[in-house]
Enzyme design. Structure first.
Site, short mmCIF file in Angstrom:
data_model
loop_
_atom_site.label_atom_id
_atom_site.label_comp_id
_atom_site.label_asym_id
_atom_site.label_seq_id
_atom_site.Cartn_x
_atom_site.Cartn_y
_atom_site.Cartn_z
N GLU A 1 -5.85 33.64 -9.86
CA GLU A 1 -6.59 32.73 -9.20
C GLU A 1 -8.06 32.87 -9.47
OE1 GLU A 1 -5.21 30.65 -7.75
OE2 GLU A 1 -3.26 31.54 -7.68
N GLY B 1 0.84 -0.96 0.16
CA GLY B 1 -0.09 0.07 0.06
C GLY B 1 0.90 1.43 -0.02
N PRO C 1 2.26 4.96 1.44
CA PRO C 1 2.91 5.54 2.67
C PRO C 1 1.89 6.00 3.26
CG PRO C 1 4.35 5.95 0.77
CD PRO C 1 3.13 5.47 0.17
#
Length: 606
Positions: free
Chosen positions: A419, A196, A198
């Site tokens: 943005e 799997g 970390p």
């Protein structure tokens, strides 16, 4: 405490012996102020009449001049004329009775040999027998043994990985009731590999096994096997399995097994002989001629692709258990586990937090709860509020705020429009993830951040999703260009992400009409070589040119779409930028209010 007292007493005793030894040595040397005369000079001074008296002790001569000064000399040979010469020159001669040996002299002679031996034994061999020994213990396994009494983690502390937990519980049940399985002819797997990403809980699951199993549990890291000394790793493997046999039935857990279990024969100039020797010994111990009944191996790794095939065959690691990133239900359960000792406000709903944290692993969620608690404590609160969780999530996802960073008005306006370009396209395009928050406050390494979060967990992505994501990524650059008639370096990270996505679409996902459904990925680097060293491709230069052309085409189409959409909605862009400059942070509600909750629609790609 008792051992410390014994060691202190032994040290004091040794110091006393050393002082006695030094005193004895000094007592045998000449007195202060004595002259050390060669024997020939001594005879010359006797004949000159300057010597008053002498005391002869075996070969040592201690004498006094007539001016009361002392001297010392040694008789180098048997001189029968010495006494007559002394008498003829009127020198007083004294003698010392010769004894077989004094007790003090014999004692110090013994100490002369004993003291170094005692020091060596105390500082060297004695430590070898202690638990903190380093000497002569290179070949001994560093595995630590656990019992249910010493391990406090149980399966109750493991959440969000139910399938993996069920697989492991089966092994525990077999160790408790082996007849239940053996009467049907079944055998328990010899080895279980936990695979799997970390932070998904592989090591936590192993700790829970140690807490639940009624058998000895040994844990060791893969890096603990290999040292700079040749043969140490293989010796430690043998010692580990010897301990396992003595305590069978038992469980042996190796964390980060990829440190010792990588492909043999890989790397520049061949393999790593010491590491491969260790791996060979591990393979032999797991399934060789010697029987290891009752020993179950469990290992964890996040790199199963680099493991040696011999390690993964049936009979060794029979079963691979995938420990996935938790889904929304799993995240809620994990939050319950990690917040059980944290006082939460009554209005907090962990399900809402779980929905807003897609992609978070168990370690991420534990960190989220901890950060929220730290923020609440900083504000002198008695309970953790929802505001603390939101701030903690923003800190983890976007980085800490840097309000002290000074940005001039012009640059701040550029950031606001940049943005706003991302935000406008994220609000209008159909397949993009909803915008969660947008800010022009510098966070982490970014001057501004637009954060989008999926509504549900996603495991499969359609082509239209990536096309809209490319369009949204390039929206910041387009907004800058349309508003200020120039471009800045602020889109660096956006361009990198867009190029990477376009390359994936062409090389791996078959989303290019010209390239078709073929894979031309270049991810076949050697196990021990870096990505830059091991560039390898299985296609021609002509195909490489086609890949570059398709990547460029996909990016340019997305850029063209972004320009078209923003030009059509330039008023909304200005409103978003103006609101950002005033508030610095806009939430989902603020964004929807500005765009008047306009329904997303499919905008033509042409």
């Amino acid at each position: 405490m008792k051992n410390q007292r014994k060691n202190l007493a032994a040290l004091i005793f040794l110091i006393i012996l050393v002082f006695f030894y030094i005193f004895y040595v000094i007592s045998q040397t000449k007195q202060p102020g004595e002259d050390e005369l060669p024997y020939s000079s001594f005879l010359k001074k006797v004949r000159l009449g300057v010597v008053s008296e002498v005391t002869i002790n075996d070969v040592h001569i201690n004498g006094v001049y007539k001016n009361k000064k002392f001297f010392h000399s040694i008789i180098p040979y048997d001189d029968s004329s010495l006494i007559p010469t002394l008498v003829n020159n009127r020198v007083k001669v004294f003698g010392v009775e010769k004894k077989q040996g004094s007790f003090l002299g014999g004692l110090f002679n013994i100490l002369l040999i004993a003291i170094p031996l005692v020091l060596i034994w105390s500082l060297f061999f004695r430590n070898v027998q202690g638990p903190a020994s380093k000497v002569f213990s290179f070949g001994k396994s560093k595995a630590k043994m656990h019992t249910p009494k010493t391990s406090k983690v149980t399966f109750k502390d493991v959440a969000g990985i139910d399938e993996a937990k069920e697989e492991v519980e089966e092994i525990i049940e077999f160790l408790r009731e082996p007849k239940k399985f053996t009467k049907l002819g079944a055998r328990i797997p010899k080895g279980v590999l936990l695979v799997g990403a970390p932070g998904t809980g592989k090591t936590l699951l192993a700790r829970a096994i140690a807490g639940e199993a009624d058998v000895p549990f040994f844990n060791i890291s893969g890096s603990d096997f290999v040292e700079m000394f040749v043969g140490v790793g293989a010796s430690r493997v043998r010692d580990l399995f010897e301990k396992g046999k003595k305590n069978a039935p038992c469980i042996i857990f190796i964390d980060e097994i990829d440190a010792v279990g990588r492909h043999r024969g890989a790397g520049l100039g061949g393999g790593h002989d010491e590491r491969e020797q260790t791996l060979n010994q591990l393979l032999t111990e797991m399934d060789g001629f010697a029987s290891n009944e009752g020993i179950i191996m469990i290992a964890a790794t996040n790199r199963p692709d680099v493991l040696d095939p011999a390690l993964l065959r049936p009979g060794r690691f029979d079963r691979q258990i995938i420990v996935n990133v938790p889904d929304i239900k799993g995240r809620e359960e994990i939050l319950k586990v990690h917040s059980k000792n944290t006082p939460l406000a009554k209005k907090i709903k962990l399900s809402y937090i779980a929905r807003g944290t897609p992609g978070f692993t168990g370690a991420d969620l534990e960190n989220l709860v901890n950060e929220a608690a730290l923020l609440a404590a900083r504000k002198n609160r008695k309970v953790v509020e929802m505001e603390d969780f939101e701030s903690a999530k923003d800190k983890i996802l976007m980085g800490p705020e840097r309000r002290s960073m000074i940005i001039n008005d012009k640059e701040k306006e550029i950031i606001a429009f940049h943005e706003s370009g991302h935000t406008l396209l994220g609000a209008l395009l159909k397949h993009t993830d909803p915008i969660h928050k947008v800010t022009i406050i510098p966070r982490g390494m970014a001057l501004g951040v637009t954060q989008s979060l999926p509504i549900d967990d996603k495991h499969n992505y359609i082509k239209e999703y990536w096309e809209d994501m490319l369009c949204m990524l390039l929206g910041g650059r387009v907004a800058e260009e349309l508003r200020f008639k120039t471009i800045s370096t602020g889109a660096k990270n956006d361009i990198e992400k867009a190029t990477h996505i376009a390359q994936k679409m062409v090389r791996e996902w078959g989303m290019s009409e010209r390239m078709g459904t073929i894979s031309v990925a270049t991810e076949k680097e050697h196990v021990f070589l870096g990505r830059e060293i091991s560039q390898h491709r299985d296609y021609s230069e002509k195909t490489a040119v086609m890949i570059d052309e398709e990547v460029r085409k996909i990016v340019e189409v997305a850029l063209s779409r972004a320009k078209k959409i923003i030009k059509q909605n330039i008023g909304l862009l200005n409103k978003l930028a103006k609101s950002l400059l005033e508030k610095e942070i806009l939430s989902t509600e603020d964004i929807n209010r500005i765009v008047k909750k306009k329904k997303k629609k499919v905008i033509s790609k042409k």
